[in-house]
Design a protein around this motif. Structure first.
Motif, short mmCIF file in Angstrom:
data_model
loop_
_atom_site.label_atom_id
_atom_site.label_comp_id
_atom_site.label_asym_id
_atom_site.label_seq_id
_atom_site.Cartn_x
_atom_site.Cartn_y
_atom_site.Cartn_z
N GLU A 58 -0.39 4.36 -2.60
CA GLU A 58 -1.27 5.44 -2.16
C GLU A 58 -0.71 6.26 -1.00
N THR B 37 -6.59 7.79 5.42
CA THR B 37 -6.85 7.52 4.00
C THR B 37 -7.78 8.56 3.38
N ARG C 5 0.79 -1.23 0.00
CA ARG C 5 0.00 0.00 0.00
C ARG C 5 0.83 1.29 0.00
#
Length: 574
Positions: free
Chosen positions: A283, A295, A279
């Motif tokens: 991102e 997030t 991840r």
């Protein structure tokens, strides 16, 4: 009871007997699913490579190293890695084409290899809304593979943001454009003021990773993904390493094993190794506290002093996942196992009840050793946890949250970049006779043992922190024993703290409520002990600045702290 045997040199067409073992764990799990009654899967020595995560959906099954508990116990490794071969020599390094392999990690003869890195942006660099500008030319070979690390945006945080591209103008200056939405999210999350001075965004990077231009330190590597389907792994060898003899393993899986909704399962004497977590590269990793990251979405403002000091906190966050996951299961026993070279958290327990993690070793892990969320009647005892948080510095050795009746006892937690043991809101937590050494080696504002939020609603179901020894808490602005952020219904007694920036703190925001500090020993008075707030009882504690006097007064407590293996309390960790 049925038994199946697995040997890397076996054959999946065989019956899985001791003389004709299966070759893969997946075949053994399928055989177990077709069998009634209790099953034991015996793993013979060697590396059991997985091509997919192992899914455990039936109960009454045990996985164990052959000869577990005897002098003849064999070394069985469950690996999510892929061995890298076909190396070619290029400019002093080894290069291998690895297809579409994507990984953030590498092991060389069992040693974790670090990604090649530089300390910060060269030249005179400044931040922009979309990235950075520096007055020198950056000759990066694969900019879209580069990742910026931002340590200490807040004293307790460390973010990671990926680069999207770089461009060089006619004067030789370089514009670095960061990947989105992570960089925008970083400007939303990291927005604070202190004594009237405000700041927004992650600031300049404190480390920059993963480009061939950075490959100057022997023992480091980079992964170049600029050619789809023809990724190139480059490793700069240590003196004496030879591609014909050196075993290089790239973690390919993010999850090694997942057990979901099962009862009465066990793992004994196994090593779980070689997993990654992708991840952050995709991102970004916008860390806030502990093992949680942002997030996007709502951000709240916590005011410390009106119009002068405040911080922003995520309204919701996600948790770093685990490479071995036990979910909504009961009667689980994990004993004598090792968790190593893992790219996220080692062992994650979610929900479930009657769970035991005993006499295991956790080391060389990118995030936490053990996390538990929403579990009941959990026992974590006699484990050794060291060298964790290697990629995600805020991750504690052991973290529990929203648990009920959880006991963390006789563990040794050592060499952690932030907290050793963390307990969020819970009921009936017992943190007993742990040895916590060399914590907060990178980030600040934490503790060897850290509790926050309500720990119950009465003295009967509150938290008990007793008999722990906390030594060597390193960064400035830390607390050996830290009850923080509105901690309530906590009893802290018979503990030993020495060589911390502050032994403890009694005045926090929001204030403590129904917290008792009793019969503790330390080499410095806690912050606020000269003006004890209304929600705290502070009685019969002893401050002994002289090390010899503190040793003499606490010998019994220190002897009882740490794992009880072979009757030894205080174990040395490398």
């Amino acid at each position: 009871m049925s038994e199946f045997f697995v040997d890397p040199s076996g054959d999946d067409s065989w019956p899985g007997s001791e003389t004709q073992p299966f070759a893969t764990l997946d075949r053994a799990v399928r055989a177990a699913s077709e069998t009634t009654g209790a099953v034991v899967v015996q793993l013979r020595a060697g590396c059991h490579f997985l091509t997919d995560p192992l899914e455990i959906t039936r109960g009454d099954i045990a996985f164990q190293a052959y000869g577990f508990g005897t002098p003849g116990q064999e070394a069985a490794v469950v690996s999510g890695g892929r061995r890298i071969t076909g190396w070619q020599h290029r400019e002093g390094s080894w290069v291998a084409e690895v297809g579409d392999l994507d990984t953030r990690h590498l092991s060389v003869d069992g040693r974790r290899a670090e990604r090649a890195a530089i300390e910060t942006l060269p030249g005179a660099a400044t931040s922009t809304d979309t990235g950075y500008v520096t007055d020198v030319t950056l000759n990066w070979q694969s900019p879209a593979d580069v990742e910026f690390v931002h340590r200490g945006v807040y004293p307790w945080t460390e973010a990671r943001c990926a680069v999207a591209s770089t461009t060089v103008d006619a004067d030789g200056a370089t514009t670095v454009t960061m990947a989105q939405p992570a960089f925008d999210h970083a400007h939303t999350l990291y927005h604070f003021a202190w004594d009237g001075h405000s700041s927004r965004g992650p600031g300049l990077p404190t480390r920059i990773e993963n480009d061939a231009a950075f490959l100057t330190e022997p023992g480091t590597f980079v992964l170049d993904r600029s050619r789809p389907g023809r990724h190139a792994l480059r490793y700069l060898p240590l003196p004496g390493e030879d591609p014909e003899r050196t075993v290089v393993v790239a973690p390919a899986l993010e999850v090694l094993l997942r057990a979901t909704g099962v009862a009465e399962i066990a793992f004994r004497g196994l090593t779980f190794a070689d997993a990654t977590w992708l991840r952050p590269a995709a991102e970004g990793f916008l860390h806030y506290h502990g093992g949680n990251y942002y997030t996007g979405g709502r951000v709240d403002v916590v005011t410390i002093e009106a119009d002068r000091s405040w911080v922003t906190v995520p309204g919701e966050s996600s948790a770093i996942p685990a490479c071995v996951r036990i979910e909504d299961s009961t009667g689980v026993r994990i004993e004598g196992c090792r968790f190593t070279r893992l790219g996220a958290t080692g062992l994650g327990l979610t929900g479930g009840a009657d769970l035991v993690v005993r006499e295991c070793d956790f080391d060389t892990i990118a995030a936490s050793g053990i996390t538990a969320t929403g579990s009941r009647d959990l026992v974590v005892e006699d484990n050794r946890i060291q060298h964790i948080g290697l990629d995600y510095s805020g991750a504690p050795g052991i973290a529990i949250d929203e648990t009920s009746g959880c006991t963390v006892a006789h563990n040794h937690i050592a060499h952690t970049p932030h907290c050793g043991i963390v307990a969020g809101s819970a009921q009936g937590t017992r943190i007993l006779h742990n040895l916590v050494t060399d914590t907060l080696t990178a980030l600040a504002d934490g503790g060897g043992i850290y509790l926050s939020g309500s720990q119950g609603d009465s003295a009967d179901n509150g938290a008990l922190v007793r008999g722990n020894v906390i030594e060597d808490v390193h960064t400035p602005y830390n607390f050996g024993l830290y009850t923080d952020y509105g901690a309530a219904w906590v009893t802290v007694e018979d503990n030993v703290v020495r060589r911390a920036d502050s032994s403890s703190v009694l005045q926090v925001f929001p204030p403590l409520d129904n917290v008792v500090y009793r019969r503790n020993f330390w080499d410095a008075d806690p912050v606020g002990s000269d003006d004890v707030p209304a929600g705290v009882v502070y009685e019969d504690n002893t401050t002994l600045p002289d090390p010899a006097a503190l040793d003499a007064a606490t010998g019994t407590l220190r002897a009882m702290a740490g794992p009880r293996r072979d009757g030894i309390g205080h174990l040395e960790l490398g």
